[in-house]
Design a protein around this motif. Structure first.
Motif, PDB file in Angstrom:
ATOM      1  N   PHE A  67       5.916 -15.998 -23.085  1.00 46.82           N
ATOM      2  CA  PHE A  67       4.718 -15.376 -23.875  1.00 46.82           C
ATOM      3  C   PHE A  67       3.647 -15.579 -22.763  1.00 46.82           C
ATOM      4  O   PHE A  67       3.398 -15.941 -21.349  1.00 46.82           O
ATOM      5  CB  PHE A  67       3.961 -16.346 -24.150  1.00 46.82           C
ATOM      6  CG  PHE A  67       4.672 -16.145 -25.934  1.00 46.82           C
ATOM      7  CD1 PHE A  67       6.098 -15.398 -26.143  1.00 46.82           C
ATOM      8  CD2 PHE A  67       3.710 -16.610 -26.938  1.00 46.82           C
ATOM      9  CE1 PHE A  67       5.800 -15.073 -27.300  1.00 46.82           C
ATOM     10  CE2 PHE A  67       3.967 -16.657 -28.258  1.00 46.82           C
ATOM     11  CZ  PHE A  67       5.262 -15.679 -28.856  1.00 46.82           C
ATOM     12  N   SER A  68       2.069 -14.615 -21.846  1.00 51.54           N
ATOM     13  CA  SER A  68       1.467 -15.331 -21.013  1.00 51.54           C
ATOM     14  C   SER A  68       0.624 -16.410 -20.693  1.00 51.54           C
ATOM     15  O   SER A  68       1.153 -17.050 -22.512  1.00 51.54           O
ATOM     16  CB  SER A  68       0.444 -13.800 -21.544  1.00 51.54           C
ATOM     17  OG  SER A  68       0.666 -11.611 -21.300  1.00 51.54           O
ATOM     18  N   PHE A  69      -0.284 -16.771 -20.027  1.00 53.14           N
ATOM     19  CA  PHE A  69      -1.120 -17.878 -20.059  1.00 53.14           C
ATOM     20  C   PHE A  69      -1.815 -17.742 -20.323  1.00 53.14           C
ATOM     21  O   PHE A  69      -2.426 -17.015 -20.933  1.00 53.14           O
ATOM     22  CB  PHE A  69      -1.608 -18.091 -18.730  1.00 53.14           C
ATOM     23  CG  PHE A  69      -0.406 -19.015 -18.101  1.00 53.14           C
ATOM     24  CD1 PHE A  69       0.318 -20.368 -17.849  1.00 53.14           C
ATOM     25  CD2 PHE A  69       0.679 -18.137 -17.082  1.00 53.14           C
ATOM     26  CE1 PHE A  69       1.302 -20.593 -16.889  1.00 53.14           C
ATOM     27  CE2 PHE A  69       1.731 -18.875 -16.466  1.00 53.14           C
ATOM     28  CZ  PHE A  69       2.119 -20.116 -16.589  1.00 53.14           C
ATOM     29  N   ALA A  74       2.245 -21.630 -20.974  1.00 56.60           N
ATOM     30  CA  ALA A  74       2.622 -20.053 -21.373  1.00 56.60           C
ATOM     31  C   ALA A  74       4.004 -20.383 -21.653  1.00 56.60           C
ATOM     32  O   ALA A  74       4.723 -21.831 -22.195  1.00 56.60           O
ATOM     33  CB  ALA A  74       3.146 -19.690 -20.237  1.00 56.60           C
ATOM     34  N   ALA A  75       4.187 -19.743 -22.860  1.00 59.03           N
ATOM     35  CA  ALA A  75       5.570 -20.570 -23.908  1.00 59.03           C
ATOM     36  C   ALA A  75       6.602 -19.836 -23.590  1.00 59.03           C
ATOM     37  O   ALA A  75       6.922 -18.691 -22.652  1.00 59.03           O
ATOM     38  CB  ALA A  75       5.193 -19.679 -25.830  1.00 59.03           C
ATOM     39  N   ASP A  82      18.132 -21.657 -25.826  1.00 60.89           N
ATOM     40  CA  ASP A  82      17.250 -21.133 -26.807  1.00 60.89           C
ATOM     41  C   ASP A  82      15.970 -21.040 -27.309  1.00 60.89           C
ATOM     42  O   ASP A  82      16.219 -20.939 -28.226  1.00 60.89           O
ATOM     43  CB  ASP A  82      18.274 -20.137 -27.760  1.00 60.89           C
ATOM     44  CG  ASP A  82      19.300 -19.183 -27.141  1.00 60.89           C
ATOM     45  OD1 ASP A  82      18.430 -18.764 -26.511  1.00 60.89           O
ATOM     46  OD2 ASP A  82      20.430 -18.984 -27.612  1.00 60.89           O
ATOM     47  N   LEU A  83      15.947 -22.321 -27.378  1.00 56.03           N
ATOM     48  CA  LEU A  83      14.564 -23.367 -27.810  1.00 56.03           C
ATOM     49  C   LEU A  83      13.701 -23.026 -26.752  1.00 56.03           C
ATOM     50  O   LEU A  83      13.808 -22.608 -25.496  1.00 56.03           O
ATOM     51  CB  LEU A  83      15.158 -25.388 -27.907  1.00 56.03           C
ATOM     52  CG  LEU A  83      15.865 -25.506 -28.943  1.00 56.03           C
ATOM     53  CD1 LEU A  83      16.186 -27.024 -28.926  1.00 56.03           C
ATOM     54  CD2 LEU A  83      15.639 -24.563 -30.198  1.00 56.03           C
ATOM     55  N   TRP A  84      12.312 -22.745 -27.566  1.00 60.19           N
ATOM     56  CA  TRP A  84      11.179 -22.925 -26.980  1.00 60.19           C
ATOM     57  C   TRP A  84      10.184 -24.318 -26.522  1.00 60.19           C
ATOM     58  O   TRP A  84       9.905 -25.178 -27.383  1.00 60.19           O
ATOM     59  CB  TRP A  84      10.035 -22.366 -27.278  1.00 60.19           C
ATOM     60  CG  TRP A  84      10.867 -20.293 -27.947  1.00 60.19           C
ATOM     61  CD1 TRP A  84      11.948 -20.054 -28.836  1.00 60.19           C
ATOM     62  CD2 TRP A  84       9.982 -19.222 -27.070  1.00 60.19           C
ATOM     63  NE1 TRP A  84      11.817 -18.581 -28.309  1.00 60.19           N
ATOM     64  CE2 TRP A  84      11.476 -18.142 -27.811  1.00 60.19           C
ATOM     65  CE3 TRP A  84       9.131 -18.812 -26.888  1.00 60.19           C
ATOM     66  CZ2 TRP A  84      11.061 -17.113 -27.594  1.00 60.19           C
ATOM     67  CZ3 TRP A  84       9.052 -17.977 -25.554  1.00 60.19           C
ATOM     68  CH2 TRP A  84       9.691 -16.966 -26.285  1.00 60.19           C
ATOM     69  N   GLY A  85       9.160 -23.916 -25.616  1.00 66.40           N
ATOM     70  CA  GLY A  85       8.318 -24.950 -24.859  1.00 66.40           C
ATOM     71  C   GLY A  85       7.002 -24.127 -24.538  1.00 66.40           C
ATOM     72  O   GLY A  85       7.216 -23.219 -24.352  1.00 66.40           O
ATOM     73  N   PHE A  86       6.644 -25.216 -23.487  1.00 74.24           N
ATOM     74  CA  PHE A  86       5.586 -24.194 -22.524  1.00 74.24           C
ATOM     75  C   PHE A  86       5.546 -25.279 -21.251  1.00 74.24           C
ATOM     76  O   PHE A  86       5.832 -26.176 -21.147  1.00 74.24           O
ATOM     77  CB  PHE A  86       4.012 -25.194 -23.242  1.00 74.24           C
ATOM     78  CG  PHE A  86       3.666 -24.322 -24.788  1.00 74.24           C
ATOM     79  CD1 PHE A  86       2.690 -23.048 -25.154  1.00 74.24           C
ATOM     80  CD2 PHE A  86       4.642 -24.492 -26.402  1.00 74.24           C
ATOM     81  CE1 PHE A  86       2.462 -22.449 -26.049  1.00 74.24           C
ATOM     82  CE2 PHE A  86       3.837 -24.616 -26.955  1.00 74.24           C
ATOM     83  CZ  PHE A  86       3.177 -22.993 -26.657  1.00 74.24           C
ATOM     84  N   ILE A  87       5.210 -24.418 -20.210  1.00 69.36           N
ATOM     85  CA  ILE A  87       5.272 -24.968 -19.606  1.00 69.36           C
ATOM     86  C   ILE A  87       4.032 -24.525 -18.302  1.00 69.36           C
ATOM     87  O   ILE A  87       2.547 -24.111 -19.125  1.00 69.36           O
ATOM     88  CB  ILE A  87       5.794 -24.158 -18.071  1.00 69.36           C
ATOM     89  CG1 ILE A  87       5.793 -22.262 -18.011  1.00 69.36           C
ATOM     90  CG2 ILE A  87       7.401 -24.288 -18.302  1.00 69.36           C
ATOM     91  CD1 ILE A  87       6.695 -21.638 -16.993  1.00 69.36           C
TER      92      ILE A  87
END
Length: 425
Positions: A67-69, A74-75, A82-87
């Motif tokens: 995703f965008s920041f 950003a996601a 295949d799992l999602w998080g944030f950086i």
């Protein structure tokens, strides 16, 4: 122990409890304030350093989707799990990849994620705040989430949740009141719904109170005015729909004389009549007109048409001339970037199918080449900071724009750096 001593001990105990309560509340408030993002912090997030670009270039290959920041995070989707998080912008995985999906990125300190047992609101530490009940929504807007419930025996109903998951506006509004059954959301403190039976729009405030009703459809408020669409014919069984604008009291602010309108931005709004096209002011008077036209764009994946209405962003607006070419003008009508961009055209449908120019964000605007069908970026002088080379591209958000090339995702900044070109950073 005598009665006086007992009373003294009781008073001391009450005082101690009060102090503990105040201390706890202060600690909670302090923690809450740490989770919120201030305007100063948002402005700082727009700055991107060379070190951050290099760090992102190193870590991005671990992830497959992005995703965008938003609010500094950003996601991302981990390639292995295949799992999602944030950086963050330094490439740190501040919220581990443990979610099945990220529905919406951060807004007002919260995001919406999906796991096996449903959708949840999370804070900036990845902690679950509250579940979101059965239904569909379009994320938080101005601190509230419009949710259309799908479990109500009386049919689909819409209400609004706050960031704690509390239903602050009860689900009493019929979902069919919204166009295409999409949840209503707040903009400039108001939300609008449409009642098909009465043909009226209903505008509510954040307490769920009806502020006003008006004939026809109404759109979102921008700069205190909302475009509305109604039948202006005086003859029964005859329809002649025109656009105008209403203020936040529901009073007519701009006459219903336009065939098409956009939204107000920087004091101006795109509008079109039978014989004139350009930008109007808050009084409905044309202040910028020339050899302009409105382009109707055809979206294959939705099989529907929509009109491209330009608006001013960072002092410039793209417009289309009678030759079907796009360029950029300033608020005085001066052509700043020449008319040299052509939209895509679908020969079979006989309609335009791709927009060639977009609004400016963070000093850059996306452009699209109708020959290569690739995206690039230009600055406010029309210089190509990035030639058209990206398969997908999004607007700059907090100093970075999400792009993809050869199936790989990355980010670009306004200085001409691209994380996919690690050797050049």
């Amino acid at each position: 122990m005598n009665r006086k001593s007992i009373n003294n001990w009781a008073m001391l105990l009450v005082a101690a409890l009060l102090m503990m309560t105040v201390a706890t509340a202060c600690k909670q408030n302090k923690n809450a304030s740490q989770d919120e993002v201030t305007q100063e912090e948002l402005e700082a997030m727009a700055e991107v350093t060379q070190e951050e670009m290099e760090a992102l270039a190193e870590v991005l290959p671990r992830y497959s989707l992005f995703f965008s920041f938003q609010e500094g995070l950003a996601a991302v989707c981990d390639k292995k799990t295949d799992l999602w998080g944030f950086i963050d912008k330094s490439g740190n995985e501040v919220i581990p990849c443990k979610f099945d999906y990220v529905r919406f990125g951060f807004s007002d300190g919260v995001a919406i994620v999906e796991v096996e047992d449903g959708q949840f609101i999370i804070d900036r530490k990845g902690k679950k705040i509250a579940p979101i009940g059965l239904g569909y929504h379009n994320g938080f807007h101005e601190g509230l989430l419009g949710l259309i419930s799908t479990s109500d025996e009386d049919g689909e109903k819409q209400g609004f949740l706050d960031k704690t998951g509390r239903m602050v506006i009860p689900a009493t509004f019929d979902a069919v009141m919204t166009e295409c059954s999409t949840p209503a959301f707040f903009n400039e403190g108001l939300a609008h719904l449409y009642d098909y039976e009465s043909g009226k729009s209903i505008v509510i405030d954040k307490k769920g109170k009806t502020v006003f009703e008006c004939d026809g459809r109404i759109q979102d408020f921008h700069e205190g005015l909302a475009a509305a669409w109604r039948n202006t014919s005086d003859r029964e069984e005859e329809y002649e729909f025109r656009y105008g604008f209403v203020d936040k009291n529901g009073d007519e602010a701009v006459p219903f004389i336009f065939n098409r309108v956009g939204n107000f931005s920087d004091g101006l709004c795109w509008a079109e009549t039978d014989d004139k096209c350009g930008f109007i002011d808050h009084n409905g008077e044309f202040v910028l007109t020339d050899d302009y036209q409105t382009i109707v764009l055809y979206e294959d994946y939705e099989c529907e048409e929509f009109e491209l209405c330009p608006s001013f962003s960072e002092g410039l607006a793209w417009v289309c001339n009678k030759d079907g070419k796009f360029g950029y003008i300033d608020k005085k009508g001066k052509v700043v970037i020449p008319f040299r961009y052509k939209p895509g055209y679908d020969e079979e449908a006989e309609l335009y199918d791709e927009q060639p120019c977009f609004d400016f964000h963070g000093g850059l605007a996306r452009i699209w080449d109708n020959k290569t069908r690739l995206f690039g970026f230009i600055d406010r002088k029309g210089k190509e900071v990035f030639p058209c080379q990206f398969e997908t591209a999004e607007d700059v958000s907090e100093g970075l724009a999400l792009i993809s090339r050869d199936g790989e995702y990355g980010f670009i900044d306004a200085k001409g750096n691209c994380t996919l070109d690690l050797d050049e950073l």
